[in-house]
Scaffold this motif. Structure first.
Motif, PDB file in Angstrom:
ATOM      1  N   PRO B  58       0.826  -1.224   0.000  1.00  0.00           N
ATOM      2  CA  PRO B  58       0.000   0.000   0.000  1.00  0.00           C
ATOM      3  C   PRO B  58       0.853   1.264   0.000  1.00  0.00           C
ATOM      4  CG  PRO B  58      -0.742  -1.519   1.695  1.00  0.00           C
ATOM      5  CD  PRO B  58       0.549  -2.054   1.181  1.00  0.00           C
ATOM      6  N   LEU B  59       1.940   1.239   0.760  1.00  0.00           N
ATOM      7  CA  LEU B  59       2.801   2.424   0.820  1.00  0.00           C
ATOM      8  C   LEU B  59       3.370   2.748  -0.555  1.00  0.00           C
ATOM      9  CD1 LEU B  59       4.046   4.566   2.631  1.00  0.00           C
ATOM     10  CD2 LEU B  59       5.986   3.048   3.004  1.00  0.00           C
ATOM     11  N   LEU B  60       3.738   1.702  -1.314  1.00  0.00           N
ATOM     12  CA  LEU B  60       4.287   1.932  -2.657  1.00  0.00           C
ATOM     13  C   LEU B  60       3.229   2.587  -3.553  1.00  0.00           C
ATOM     14  CD1 LEU B  60       6.513   1.692  -4.708  1.00  0.00           C
ATOM     15  CD2 LEU B  60       5.751  -0.626  -5.221  1.00  0.00           C
ATOM     16  N   VAL B  61       1.975   2.148  -3.419  1.00  0.00           N
ATOM     17  CA  VAL B  61       0.916   2.728  -4.251  1.00  0.00           C
ATOM     18  C   VAL B  61       0.699   4.200  -3.882  1.00  0.00           C
ATOM     19  CG1 VAL B  61      -1.525   2.602  -4.839  1.00  0.00           C
ATOM     20  CG2 VAL B  61      -0.201   0.512  -4.596  1.00  0.00           C
ATOM     21  N   PHE B  62       0.575   4.470  -2.575  1.00  0.00           N
ATOM     22  CA  PHE B  62       0.466   5.869  -2.122  1.00  0.00           C
ATOM     23  C   PHE B  62       1.614   6.701  -2.698  1.00  0.00           C
ATOM     24  CE2 PHE B  62      -1.997   4.614   1.839  1.00  0.00           C
ATOM     25  CZ  PHE B  62      -3.062   5.460   1.623  1.00  0.00           C
ATOM     26  N   ALA B  63       2.840   6.177  -2.536  1.00  0.00           N
ATOM     27  CA  ALA B  63       4.035   6.961  -2.852  1.00  0.00           C
ATOM     28  C   ALA B  63       4.200   7.155  -4.361  1.00  0.00           C
ATOM     29  CB  ALA B  63       5.269   6.285  -2.263  1.00  0.00           C
ATOM     30  N   GLY B  84      -9.160   6.290   3.560  1.00  0.00           N
ATOM     31  CA  GLY B  84     -10.176   5.807   4.491  1.00  0.00           C
ATOM     32  C   GLY B  84     -11.567   5.917   3.893  1.00  0.00           C
ATOM     33  N   PHE B  85     -11.850   7.083   3.311  1.00  0.00           N
ATOM     34  CA  PHE B  85     -13.135   7.331   2.657  1.00  0.00           C
ATOM     35  C   PHE B  85     -13.352   6.309   1.539  1.00  0.00           C
ATOM     36  CE2 PHE B  85     -15.556   9.680  -0.615  1.00  0.00           C
ATOM     37  CZ  PHE B  85     -16.669  10.045   0.135  1.00  0.00           C
ATOM     38  N   ALA B  86     -12.293   6.073   0.748  1.00  0.00           N
ATOM     39  CA  ALA B  86     -12.396   5.160  -0.386  1.00  0.00           C
ATOM     40  C   ALA B  86     -12.628   3.728   0.080  1.00  0.00           C
ATOM     41  CB  ALA B  86     -11.132   5.232  -1.241  1.00  0.00           C
ATOM     42  N   SER B  87     -11.963   3.335   1.180  1.00  0.00           N
ATOM     43  CA  SER B  87     -12.107   1.954   1.638  1.00  0.00           C
ATOM     44  C   SER B  87     -13.550   1.674   2.053  1.00  0.00           C
ATOM     45  CB  SER B  87     -11.147   1.681   2.798  1.00  0.00           C
ATOM     46  OG  SER B  87     -11.650   2.221   3.996  1.00  0.00           O
ATOM     47  N   LEU B  88     -14.218   2.676   2.630  1.00  0.00           N
ATOM     48  CA  LEU B  88     -15.622   2.515   3.009  1.00  0.00           C
ATOM     49  C   LEU B  88     -16.485   2.250   1.781  1.00  0.00           C
ATOM     50  CD1 LEU B  88     -16.248   5.283   5.647  1.00  0.00           C
ATOM     51  CD2 LEU B  88     -16.435   2.828   5.961  1.00  0.00           C
ATOM     52  N   GLY B 231      -6.207   2.470  -0.468  1.00  0.00           N
ATOM     53  CA  GLY B 231      -7.257   2.254   0.536  1.00  0.00           C
ATOM     54  C   GLY B 231      -7.941   0.910   0.319  1.00  0.00           C
ATOM     55  N   CYS B 232      -8.235   0.578  -0.958  1.00  0.00           N
ATOM     56  CA  CYS B 232      -8.865  -0.708  -1.264  1.00  0.00           C
ATOM     57  C   CYS B 232      -7.950  -1.862  -0.875  1.00  0.00           C
ATOM     58  CB  CYS B 232      -9.183  -0.807  -2.752  1.00  0.00           C
ATOM     59  SG  CYS B 232     -10.376   0.387  -3.309  1.00  0.00           S
TER      60      CYS B 232
END
Lengths: 357, 323
Positions: B58-63, B84-88, B231-232
């Protein structure tokens, strides 16, 4: 002239970018009169808009929520505004520079823990009483000074520095917290902080004193005057011989000192030291300052304007609560308000070739 | 008045600076790995590596998303809140759309990133202001729902992504291919040149015909889309979507980008460097727990890392006034 100008400018550590001197200067003079006319109208809105908004909000809530316009509730609003007011006085000096401070939560958390561990508490044998304020303020000012020095000496933009410093402060708070929450056992001290004078809580009075100090510093000291000037035109202030870096660093340190006083009120009101007491304060303070007319672009507004913003934020919070609106929605609304206010205030400055990062 | 007083860095010094940015992170990573292997011999074992790669995905995707924005000279502070919003919404869509929920949420992310980008570029307000407002907005909206989290049913098709393919975590393959494709786009197509040009000197880029506005908006759209994907991924890993998903990831993301050698001032950097940065951040985190000081120091570490790395990679010659 350009050959002479170079070494002089380099020695002050400030270069002048082409957009300040080249085609842009010409474009601006061409429109100068129009811009000036708009600016005066804009200034009027900036000066009276927030106060008018506050009055309208109060009138609206007095009409819709019957418990709003009672003396008790209004005193309650003032009491709840105390911590945010002091923190906002601090951040105002940074915003005047045109910089930003996102480290408030970290600094306040660290100060809360230092303070809670220095007064009589459930974790150790310390009993500093009110003298605990001194080391706490020093800690806050030291964090702020670190922000200022990193920004001015290492040239790291302030949002980056302060995001990092916020994490450092939170980390320090977590280390001090250590899974065991210190409860404040100094009853007289807590009673003093929660107690009332003429029906106002002492927190409110402390906030009023801090606001007064903030106004005096802003209007009557070099630090305050230079901070406003630096925010308006940093390169020109530097060229006129002011040690810009020193006053910028000092403004950050002053902000840190104000955060630490807010932190003292926070843990005395709460009765415990917790590394999560200061959550969401930073954004509320930025919202308050911006809404009150202390713009993020620097050089405009001041302590009193920011305090009008604090009252707007807190009246909104109180009134919406009385109308049963969820607190989570309020945070979302604050986000929209900040961006909206910044867009509205800087709209006239838009220019096709203007560079904004 | 045409001659301006920009401080000129001699070419040799500039080359050295760039070499430092390019190779120092790799040396740091190699040093860290050697040190940790000496400290604990099973650090290079397959189990340890699988864990490391899995937690780094996940960190790689964010970055990866953040790298593009930072190379344009901007920043996106809203990514963690938006994840967080997206994961919901991902958890909400999964029963109806299956794996299509991933695409839907990523499209949502791209749309919202576009909005943030348009406000930033068209209203000409600094990107950190827009995205700070976005941070409050998405965090607030995510908390609005009644339940603390939304479960993803255990028989759901999306959870197949959580498994491993010949020993490599599937999510890590997904993250790696995203980084690879982005890296290729930045290296082999005009897009990469546009991003670098915008970050290096926006006025010059505009005057020489680079689609400055479109590039900037696209960068923010891409970044928010990556945040949605991240987030997903966390939601799949934890089998639920919640407002707190990825909440703590903003600082590690910024740290990974700048530690890898992408300058916060824009124009210099790349996705490859960010991969190294992500590995450094993750290996450091593992290292902390190996030498036994653990999570309590994590915040201080990331904070210091961001400041130090930003200071080292900043191109001082480009800065006239630092706000």
């Amino acid at each position: 002239m350009s050959i002479d100008a170079r070494p002089a400018m380099r020695s002050t550590g400030v270069g002048t970018s082409p957009r300040r001197l080249g085609i842009f200067a010409r474009r601006r003079t061409a429109n100068a009169s129009a811009v000036r006319a708009r600016a005066t109208a804009g200034e009027r809105v900036l000066k009276w808009g927030p106060l008018a908004a506050l009055a309208l909000l109060c009138m609206f809530f007095a009409w819709r929520a019957e418990r709003f316009a009672t003396v008790d509730n209004l005193k309650n609003v003032l009491d709840q505004s105390a911590v945010l007011s002091i923190a906002t006085v601090g951040i105002t000096f940074v915003l005047l520079l045109g910089a930003i401070d996102l480290s408030m939560e970290g600094i306040m958390s660290a100060c809360v823990m230092v303070g809670a561990l220095l007064v009589m508490n459930s974790r150790n044998a310390n009993d500093w009483g009110l003298f605990a304020v001194i080391p706490v303020v020093l800690v806050g000012a030291a964090f702020g000074l670190a922000n200022g020095l990193i920004t001015t000496r290492l040239k790291v933009p302030s949002f980056m520095t302060t995001v990092g410093m916020s994490a450092v402060g939170l980390g320090v708070a977590q280390l001090l917290f250590d899974g065991d929450q210190p409860r404040v056992l100094d009853r007289p001290l807590r009673a003093w902080a929660i107690g009332r004078v003429f029906g106002f809580t002492r927190a409110t009075l402390v906030a009023v004193v801090c606001i007064a100090i903030g106004v005096v510093i802003q209007r009557h000291t070099r630090l305050g005057r230079y901070a406003t000037a630096i925010g308006s035109a940093e390169d020109i202030v530097a060229l006129s011989g002011v040690n810009v870096r020193r006053y910028k660093a000092l403004a950050f340190a002053l902000a840190g000192a104000f955060y630490s006083i807010a932190a003292v009120l926070l843990f005395l009101k709460q009765g415990t030291g917790n590394d999560e007491l200061a959550v969401n304060v930073n954004f509320a303070a930025i919202t308050a300052a911006v809404v009150g007319g202390t713009l993020l672009s620097g050089g405009q507004g001041g302590v009193l304007q920011s305090i009008v913003g604090v009252l707007i934020v807190k009246v909104l919070e109180n009134g919406l609560l009385l109308l049963d609106v969820q607190p989570a929605l309020q945070r979302a609304v604050q986000g929209v308000i900040v961006v909206g206010a910044v867009v509205a205030a800087t709209w006239p400055l838009r220019h096709r070739l203007r560079v904004v990062k | 008045m045409t001659a301006t007083a920009t401080v000129v860095v001699p070419p040799k010094q500039r080359r050295e600076l760039d070499a430092l940015r390019r190779f120092a992170p790799v040396l740091v990573l190699v040093g860290l790995v050697i040190g940790l292997t000496l400290k604990r011999s099973d650090f290079l074992s397959i189990g340890q590596q699988q864990q490391l790669v899995e937690s780094a995905a996940p960190l790689l995707v964010f970055a990866t998303g953040m790298t593009v924005v930072v190379m344009c000279g901007g920043i996106d502070l809203s990514i963690a809140a938006f994840a967080g919003f997206a994961s919901l919404w991902f958890a909400r869509f999964v029963p109806h759309l299956g794996i299509g929920a991933l695409v839907a949420v990523m499209l949502l992310g791209a749309a919202i990133g576009t909005v943030q980008g348009v406000i930033h570029v068209k209203a000409q307000i600094p990107s950190f202001v827009v995205t700070l407002g976005g941070l409050a907005l998405w965090a607030g909206l995510a908390l609005l729902q009644d339940k603390p989290s939304i479960l993803i049913a255990s028989n759901s098709s999306v959870l197949a992504l959580d498994g491993r393919l010949v020993g490599v975590p599937r999510l890590a393959i997904l993250a790696g291919s995203l980084a690879l494709v982005t890296g290729l786009l930045m290296w082999a197509t005009p897009v990469g040149r546009w991003v670098r040009a915008v970050g290096s000197n926006e006025t010059a880029a505009y005057l020489s015909g680079v689609p400055v506005v479109a590039t900037r908006i696209a960068a923010f759209a891409f970044c928010t889309m990556c945040a949605a994907l991240a987030g997903c991924m966390v939601a799949i890993d934890q089998t639920n979507g919640s407002p707190g998903t990825g909440r703590t990831q903003l600082l590690p993301t910024v740290a990974a980008v700048v530690v890898g050698g992408t300058a916060i001032t824009g124009g210099v950097g790349g996705v490859g460097r960010t991969v190294v940065g992500v590995l450094i951040v993750k290996v450091l985190g593992t290292g902390l727990s190996i030498i036994g000081i653990g999570q309590k120091w994590e915040n201080i570490l990331y904070g210091a890392l961001v400041i130090v790395a930003a200071a080292l990679t900043i191109d001082g010659s480009k800065l006239t006034v630092v706000k």
